[in-house]
Design an enzyme around this catalytic site. Structure first.
Site, PDB file in Angstrom:
ATOM      1  N   LYS A  53       0.852  -1.187   0.000  1.00 12.54           N
ATOM      2  CA  LYS A  53       0.000   0.000   0.000  1.00 12.54           C
ATOM      3  C   LYS A  53       0.887   1.236   0.000  1.00 12.54           C
ATOM      4  CE  LYS A  53      -3.195   2.882   2.434  1.00 12.54           C
ATOM      5  NZ  LYS A  53      -3.625   3.337   3.752  1.00 12.54           N
ATOM      6  N   GLY A  63      -8.408   9.206   9.862  1.00 13.52           N
ATOM      7  CA  GLY A  63      -8.657   9.260  11.295  1.00 13.52           C
ATOM      8  C   GLY A  63      -9.746  10.209  11.730  1.00 13.52           C
ATOM      9  N   GLY A 102     -11.480   7.801   6.643  1.00 16.21           N
ATOM     10  CA  GLY A 102     -12.677   8.595   6.893  1.00 16.21           C
ATOM     11  C   GLY A 102     -13.845   7.842   7.473  1.00 16.21           C
ATOM     12  N   ASN A 150      -8.993   1.693  10.023  1.00 13.35           N
ATOM     13  CA  ASN A 150      -8.211   1.379  11.216  1.00 13.35           C
ATOM     14  C   ASN A 150      -8.809   2.050  12.441  1.00 13.35           C
ATOM     15  OD1 ASN A 150      -4.645   1.593  12.075  1.00 13.35           O
ATOM     16  ND2 ASN A 150      -6.339   0.803  13.220  1.00 13.35           N
TER      17      ASN A 150
END
Length: 333
Positions: A176, A237, A264, A285
């Site tokens: 990634k 976040g 988001g 996450n």
């Protein structure tokens, strides 16, 4: 009637030649074929033979039989897997490995999410405590696909260097890529991101790339060698949810590679919306790790991604400007 073994009948059974002794009934033939007469249906010369008479109907020379029974229909479980760079996954949820209280909680949340891919940051070994627990002690890279990422990189050079180290450490080529433009918004620097994508693709990497919600930029990344594009739904976040449905839908419509919303998502409904837009999957996450109950939230996200995907495949109803009654008004009392 007892079969006459001195006279043999020539039959056609399920499209192939078969022989039986004269006087053989259909039921007896079924038993010779190790079939239960009570569990089959038989067509003889184009006509259905009632199951209650199978023991009475005597076969004749030249009879053509079709014998059928019930089997599991179709291909079994609905296969709605997805593929990136030739690798196939069933879960459309990818989760991160940061911000958890400890590795044990991270592993438990991963199990509850059903995810098959986790993103992992590449960081220096703690030389002061080289035997400290490691993520690989809790999440087995032989069972879960590790996706090394370049979180925290602000230049193409730093991102490329990081992924070269990751490949050396674990042999990973599916990675990634994210190259950030500034610390306040954590928005991607698309010029640096595109440059890094081109270099990594030439070096044999398979980059899944974090990008802005720009259909043109997404297409440029695809042409540069990105195996998936990952537009943000809102700042990393932030938990603000999908703020850009129109542009994400345009990216999905124009892409020939998987499109996954990255960043988001704050709660389950956000994940469902991303999937209803037609995205291949969702990466998150903070939404799980910072929930009051990360394990329960991970399970909720799993269900939301599945529900959103089902809704997309089902095809939503058309929107209307005015009401349309579900029950007919004609015939009212």
């Amino acid at each position: 009637m007892t079969p006459d073994l001195t006279h043999i009948l020539a039959l056609t059974v399920n499209g192939g030649p078969h022989s039986a002794a004269a006087g053989t009934t259909i039921a007896l033939l079924a038993r010779e074929l190790e079939l239960d007469p009570a569990k089959i249906a038989v067509e003889r010369n184009g006509a259905i033979v009632p199951r209650s008479t199978l023991g009475e109907v005597v076969l004749a020379d030249g009879d053509v039989l079709e014998i059928v029974h019930f089997v599991g229909g179709g291909s079994g479980e609905d296969d709605d897997s997805w593929t990136v760079a030739g690798r196939t996954f069933r879960s459309r949820l990818i989760v991160g490995t940061g911000k958890y209280r400890d590795f044990a909680e991270n592993a438990a949340a991963l199990a509850a999410s059903g995810a098959e891919i986790v993103t992992v940051a590449v960081r220096r070994v703690n030389l002061s405590d080289p035997k400290a627990p490691m993520l690989t002690d809790f999440i087995d890279p032989k069972k879960i696909t590790y996706l090394p990422n370049t979180a925290g990189c602000f230049t193409a050079e730093d991102a490329i260097r990081t992924l070269r180290l990751a490949r050396e450490a674990g042999g990973w080529d599916l990675v990634k890529l994210e190259v950030l433009g500034e610390a306040r918004t954590l928005y991607p620097d698309m010029r640096e991101t595109l440059r890094a994508t081109e270099v990594l693709a030439k070096e044999g990497f398979l980059p899944m790339v974090y990008c802005t919600d720009d259909p043109i930029a997404a297409k440029q990344l695809e042409e540069a060698g990105a195996v998936a594009v990952m537009p943000l739904g809102a700042p990393i976040g932030s938990g603000l949810g999908i703020q850009n449905r129109v542009t994400i839908r345009l990216i999905v419509e124009g892409a020939k590679v998987p499109v996954l919303v990255d960043a988001g998502v704050g709660t389950a409904s956000d994940a469902a919306i991303a999937m209803e837009l037609g995205c291949t999957g969702v990466l998150m996450n903070t939404a799980i790790a910072e929930a009051k109950d990360p394990i329960r939230m991970a399970r909720a996200m799993k269900l939301a991604v599945e529900a959103g995907r089902d809704a997309y495949r089902a095809g939503r109803m058309a929107t209307r400007k005015y009401a349309d009654p579900s029950s007919p008004l004609a015939g009212m009392i």
